[in-house]
Write a protein that holds these residues in place. Sequence first.
Motif, short mmCIF file in Angstrom:
data_model
loop_
_atom_site.label_atom_id
_atom_site.label_comp_id
_atom_site.label_asym_id
_atom_site.label_seq_id
_atom_site.Cartn_x
_atom_site.Cartn_y
_atom_site.Cartn_z
N PRO A 38 0.83 -1.20 0.00
CA PRO A 38 0.00 0.00 0.00
C PRO A 38 0.87 1.26 0.00
N PHE A 40 1.64 5.11 1.40
CA PHE A 40 1.52 5.97 2.56
C PHE A 40 1.63 7.40 2.07
N ASP A 173 -7.21 -1.29 1.58
CA ASP A 173 -6.72 -0.03 2.13
C ASP A 173 -5.46 0.43 1.37
N ARG A 176 -2.90 4.99 2.59
CA ARG A 176 -2.97 5.18 4.03
C ARG A 176 -2.26 6.47 4.41
N THR A 177 -2.68 7.03 5.52
CA THR A 177 -1.99 8.21 6.06
C THR A 177 -1.55 7.87 7.47
#
Length: 179
Positions: A38, A40, A173, A176-177
């Motif tokens: 994923p 970020f 997901d 993402r943060t």
Amino acid sequence: MPVLDFGQPMNSIIQTAFVTDDIQQSMEKMTELLNIGPWFLFENFKLHNLTYHGEPADFELTLALGNVGHMQYELILPLDAKASPYRDVEAQRGLGFHHYGVAAMDFDSACREYAAAGYREVMSAAVDIGARATYFDTMNPVFGMIELIEMRPEVEALWTMIYQASVGWDGSDPVRTLA
């Protein structure tokens, strides 16, 4: 050669970075076509003590980091039209590949070595976790800049977390943060 916790060798390439004008679409397509993720996302990424060609600077950017295997990929979205290393490369050859990230345990010594080898410093900054980064103009020999990244424990922990999130990632997901 020592290997960092996220699997890349010290003093060698640990990241490949690209400039984009649509970070959401770039994350989506790089995940779809290259299995990176994923991601970020770091919106309005803060750079401190920022210099550009040796002068104080204040350009703004958003960036995203994601891994496939041990290699990290970075997407950079300039948020303004101010002069920056990203706008320079975009003007020279368009969007796309920008720089290689190289880990440096002895950051000051590594910067001196690049300067002594004749590579011009383009940008220097610090980030919120206290690490420093400096871009050197290595466009001619390696087709992009080299960003020396001060490999402090906080940086290694962050990059290891991003790497670990990619291991066995099921596609959920995808962006993402971090708080």
